[in-house]
Motif scaffolding. Structure first.
Motif, PDB file in Angstrom:
ATOM      1  N   TRP A  53       0.553  -1.315   0.046  1.00  0.00           N
ATOM      2  CA  TRP A  53      -0.012   0.344   0.126  1.00  0.00           C
ATOM      3  C   TRP A  53       0.491   1.038  -0.473  1.00  0.00           C
ATOM      4  O   TRP A  53       0.460   2.419  -1.298  1.00  0.00           O
ATOM      5  N   SER A  54       1.949   1.672   0.855  1.00  0.00           N
ATOM      6  CA  SER A  54       2.851   2.474   0.558  1.00  0.00           C
ATOM      7  C   SER A  54       3.160   2.900  -0.664  1.00  0.00           C
ATOM      8  O   SER A  54       3.581   3.507  -0.729  1.00  0.00           O
ATOM      9  N   PHE A  57       0.914   3.981  -2.335  1.00  0.00           N
ATOM     10  CA  PHE A  57       0.286   5.881  -2.511  1.00  0.00           C
ATOM     11  C   PHE A  57       1.927   6.143  -2.844  1.00  0.00           C
ATOM     12  O   PHE A  57       1.627   7.499  -3.485  1.00  0.00           O
ATOM     13  N   GLU A  71       3.192   5.749   5.622  1.00  0.00           N
ATOM     14  CA  GLU A  71       3.681   5.321   4.492  1.00  0.00           C
ATOM     15  C   GLU A  71       5.184   5.048   4.524  1.00  0.00           C
ATOM     16  O   GLU A  71       5.844   4.501   4.380  1.00  0.00           O
TER      17      GLU A  71
END
Length: 232
Positions: free
Chosen positions: A22-23, A26, A180
């Motif tokens: 996810w990070s 992002f 993140e």
């Protein structure tokens, strides 16, 4: 290690990888947005952060020319030297006394400094440097000739504060990207780095001693002119 421990470890590792994925996503989207909007410094800074190289990065004059808010902060500090330091109205009584009580033909050497946060009127500057500031410090020599005071010296302006001669590119708590960034830093996939930029400028100023309207037995200093040399 028991089966339960192994299971929990596996779940934890999977959760960590989901968080890291996810990070990365992002920052992929963020970096692409910076590139699309033409926020070159912000995009380059994010690339360096994600590379994990860390260390120091010194900006060129060309790069900083794209951030007039930095020059605006320097202008504010420059005005403070003119209106406050050279006229003996500083927070440092030793400077004030040294200038206002200087005898005819005498010299006085002194230094002073000012800090000012960069104004983020342009998103590209905030996204590149965060809540950074400009530290301006100057060393000066003053000489009195009759009712005239001549001041010459040099001012150094830099990213950072009086304590540190750099700003750190990172994602502090409360800032977008903190989760993140922390996630990727733990995995060695990102690392903060030090942002550096410094420039110097000579100055010559002329002031005049005039009676203090509130106490004519004393003198105050008024600025007649100031000349700032080229930035280098």
């Amino acid at each position: 290690m028991s089966f339960l421990d192994s299971l929990l470890d596996g779940i934890g590792d999977a959760a960590d990888e989901v968080g890291a994925a996810w990070s990365r996503g992002f920052f992929d989207v963020t970096q692409s947005a910076f590139d699309l909007l033409g926020f070159r410094t912000a995009a380059d800074n994010l690339r360096r952060y994600r590379s994990g190289v860390g260390g120091d990065y010194t900006y060129s004059a060309e790069e900083m020319a794209g951030h007039p808010a930095y020059d605006d902060s320097i202008d504010i500090n420059r005005s403070r030297f003119e209106s406050t330091t050279f006229t003996g109205r500083t927070r440092d009584d030793s400077i004030n006394k040294g200038l206002l009580e200087l005898g005819d033909g005498q010299n006085f050497q002194f230094s002073d400094h000012y800090d000012h946060d960069i104004a983020y009127s342009r998103p590209s500057t905030y996204l590149a440097f965060g809540r950074s500031g400009v530290h301006s410090t100057g060393g000066f020599d003053a000489q009195r000739a009759g009712d005239r005071l001549l001041v010459q010296g040099r001012v150094t302006n830099r990213l950072g504060s009086r304590k540190d001669d750099f700003e750190t590119f990172d994602f502090n708590e409360g800032q977008p990207g903190h989760y993140e960034g922390t996630t990727l830093e733990r995995r060695g996939q990102a690392r903060p780095f030090n942002m550096r930029y410094s420039q110097e400028q000579d100055v010559n100023a002329e002031l005049r001693y005039v009676p203090d309207p509130r106490n004519p037995s004393r003198s105050i200093l008024t600025l007649v002119r100031s000349t700032w040399g080229p930035i280098r």
